[in-house]
Design an enzyme around this catalytic site. Structure first.
Site, PDB file in Angstrom:
ATOM      1  N   LYS B  69       5.694   5.674  10.762  1.00 49.07           N
ATOM      2  CA  LYS B  69       4.648   5.185   9.859  1.00 49.07           C
ATOM      3  C   LYS B  69       3.508   4.567  10.667  1.00 49.07           C
ATOM      4  O   LYS B  69       3.754   3.869  11.662  1.00 49.07           O
ATOM      5  CB  LYS B  69       5.252   4.151   8.900  1.00 49.07           C
ATOM      6  CG  LYS B  69       4.329   3.723   7.754  1.00 49.07           C
ATOM      7  CD  LYS B  69       5.048   2.736   6.835  1.00 49.07           C
ATOM      8  CE  LYS B  69       4.190   2.256   5.686  1.00 49.07           C
ATOM      9  NZ  LYS B  69       4.883   1.253   4.842  1.00 49.07           N
ATOM     10  N   SER B 144       4.299   2.146  -0.175  1.00 54.14           N
ATOM     11  CA  SER B 144       3.219   2.573   0.679  1.00 54.14           C
ATOM     12  C   SER B 144       3.622   3.659   1.686  1.00 54.14           C
ATOM     13  O   SER B 144       2.760   4.348   2.218  1.00 54.14           O
ATOM     14  CB  SER B 144       2.683   1.382   1.469  1.00 54.14           C
ATOM     15  OG  SER B 144       3.664   0.882   2.354  1.00 54.14           O
ATOM     16  N   SER B 168       8.388  -0.337  -0.156  1.00 53.03           N
ATOM     17  CA  SER B 168       7.621   0.753   0.450  1.00 53.03           C
ATOM     18  C   SER B 168       8.449   1.780   1.212  1.00 53.03           C
ATOM     19  O   SER B 168       7.937   2.819   1.610  1.00 53.03           O
ATOM     20  CB  SER B 168       6.557   0.188   1.391  1.00 53.03           C
ATOM     21  OG  SER B 168       5.554  -0.454   0.656  1.00 53.03           O
TER      22      SER B 168
END
Lengths: 99, 501
Positions: B69, B144, B168
């Site tokens: 990420k 997210s 997330s």
């Protein structure tokens, strides 16, 4: 019901150092009022005797021995800077005209 | 894949190249990646193959590629956090978890898309455009960490790292049919993670199987002196717990179903799959009890006071002085403060501005006690709910998210509706307890994936893996394979066969 006015949002944006446009102020103020109204629902949920939790872990300060360990070189530390001068961060003037 | 490497059936270079080819083929449509490092990944793969020939395998996942990420610092690779304010920033150091991946020999394929600074539940708040759900490209992949979940479920990467502040990792896993784990707070180092809310953030695995998550978790977890909130205790027993759970025997395990996480607003198809999953666990010998966590109804409000408060002070570091964007406003010789204001106006997106202003408000004198102070007290009550519930049950269960993936754009103008996606995942972050999301099946209404969330007490991450692996094995037996086997192929060919890392 809590409400944030357009002027209040402008003041908060100033405190947070963001130059919001007039359009942003127009749409942010009502959105923030809706969010605030919703989060205000927790007022009165906890009695005065409930201790606050700032952190999930029961933490105490963590110290390490005061010894030099490898760290970034000046070149690495400055590698992402918008502007560099004489191995330092170069920044805009920090004092106002009147100062 | 690790087994195939061990058996000499494939090489890390071949595996890595196959994933890079898959990325080339489908990422135009999925947009899971913000940056792909083909050259670096292949070089790391070649080094892994050389180690293997020399009999010096670095870890159980040596040679298996991974996606990271974009909120985790990667030495030499751009790290943007999905924000314009960090466009082009290349960190001069690795996050601890990234350093551990490199030491363990996992080639890093690239950086995955995310809501800007991890603020969002749909990846639509990325400054670089949304990620699309591989199950239906017109829908959100969750957020997210939608990029990591989409990369894994679209077979662009066998493994990924995510971060979970309010769901997330788990919510994107649920809506993409993948597995996602939020470890115990402090269980995995946060050093090099660009903080959203320090007291809530946690790094964790995103994978296709529970066992893969357990292996990856053991690799990245454990004490790190560079993170002062890192727990100084060994992380272990997770892989063993996942293997034990996969046997499908849960005799003596007490599972608690959380009363408050159902009812109005919960999609029928999601609830139906949840009930079936619970039934399967009971069939495997688990004892089920209903538990009440009365303060969970206040978790969302608590979170949306604590998070913006922490975020508004965290994001103050983006001041246009030391790294990232610098925008000069018009006028003669603007001051540092004027440059900072112009930069933050240009560099931050809508949602980030909303939360910074909200946090600034909640921390203002006069409002501090009423908002932030109260939220901290309710946080205590939520932790107490967990303590009481874990006296009655070893693990707590709920659906991971109230609905399946919604269409892109559906909630973009209604922040409050967007926040509701994290209803079930937020309590774990507030209390610091671990949680896993495993696929529970496809909802009848729309044929899209739903997730089963399993929560355990702090430091009992192994329970998530045991019960998660059991649910995965029992449901796969009913379905005749993993849920991801049924995902659309995206490239017009036959549907894929889920391959574990």
């Amino acid at each position: 019901m809590p409400e944030i006015s357009r002027d209040e949002v402008a003041h908060l944006a100033d405190l947070a150092r963001i130059d919001l446009t007039a359009e942003e102020l127009d749409h942010l103020a009502p959105q923030l009022s809706v969010i605030l109204e919703s989060v205000a629902s927790i007022s009165g949920v906890a009695g005065a005797d409930v201790p606050p939790t700032s952190h999930a872990l029961p933490l105490t300060n963590v110290f390490r021995d005061d010894v030099v360990t490898p760290s970034l070189t000046p070149e690495q530390a400055l590698s992402g800077a918008p502007e560099v001068e004489s191995q330092r961060f170069s920044v805009p003037r920090i004092l106002g005209d009147e100062q | 894949m690790a087994a195939a490497l061990d058996a000499g059936e494939t090489t890390s270079v071949a595996l890595t190249q196959a994933h890079l080819d898959r990325i080339s083929a489908v990422d135009g449509a999925v947009h899971a990646f913000l940056h792909v490092d083909a050259e670096g990944a292949l070089a790391q793969a070649a080094a892994s193959d050389a180690r293997r020939s020399a009999g010096q395998v670095a870890s159980p996942l040596d040679g298996v590629p991974i996606a990271v990420k974009d909120v985790l610092a990667t030495d030499g690779l751009p790290t943007t956090c999905g924000s314009k304010i960090l466009e082009g920033w290349v960190p001069p150091y690795d996050a601890t978890v990234v350093r551990r991946l490199r030491a363990a020999g996992l080639p890093i394929l690239g950086k995955t898309n995310m809501d800007e600074f991890a603020m969002g539940s749909s990846t639509e708040h990325s400054a670089y455009g949304p990620t699309h759900n591989p199950w239906d490209l017109g829908r959100i992949p969750g957020g997210s960490g939608g990029g990591s979940a989409a990369a894994v479920s679209a077979y662009e990467a066998p493994l990924a790292l995510g971060t979970d502040t309010g769901g997330s990792i788990r919510q994107p896993a649920a809506v993409t049919g993948s597995v996602g784990v939020k470890p115990t707070y402090g269980g995995v180092s946060r050093y090099g993670l660009v903080a959203l809310a320090n007291s809530l953030d946690q790094v964790g695995p995103v994978t296709r199987t529970v066992l893969d998550s357990a292996i990856l978790h053991e690799l990245i977890g454990g004490h790190d002196p560079l993170d002062s909130t890192s727990i100084d205790a060994p992380v272990g027993g997770l892989v063993a717990a996942a293997r034990q759970g996969a046997q499908g025997d849960l005799s003596g395990v007490r599972i608690g179903v959380i009363t408050e996480l159902s009812g109005d607003g919960w999609q029928d198809g999601v609830m139906a799959r949840f009930t079936e999953a619970v039934d399967a666990l009971v069939g495997a010998g688990a004892e089920v009890v209903e538990v009440s966590c009365p303060h969970f109804v206040h978790a969302l409000a608590t979170y949306y006071l604590i998070l913006p408060a922490e975020a508004s002070s965290n994001l103050a570091k983006f001041d246009a002085m030391r790294y990232g964007l610098r925008v000069w406003p018009e006028g003669d010789a603007p001051s540092a403060e004027e440059v900072m204001k112009a930069t933050r106006e240009a560099g931050f997106g809508d949602e980030v501005k909303r939360r910074i202003i909200l946090g600034t408000y909640a921390l203002s004198s006069g409002y501090y006690d009423a908002y932030y102070g109260t939220a901290q007290k309710v946080r205590t009550l939520i932790s107490r709910d967990f303590e009481a519930a874990f006296e009655q049950a070893d693990v707590l269960l709920s659906p991971t998210a109230p609905t399946t993936a919604f269409p892109l754009g559906a909630k973009l103008d209604d922040p409050l509706a967007m926040y509701l996606n994290d209803l079930a995942t937020i309590p774990a972050n507030l209390a610091g307890v671990p949680g896993i999301s495993v696929p529970s099946g496809l909802a009848d209404e729309d044929g899209l994936p739903a997730g089963l969330q399993i929560l355990a007490p702090a430091l009992a991450d192994d329970r998530c893996y045991r019960v998660g692996a059991a649910a995965e094995a029992l449901l796969a037996e009913q379905w005749g394979g993993l849920l991801l086997d049924r995902a659309p192929s995206l490239d017009g060919g036959a549907d894929g066969e889920a391959v574990s890392a």
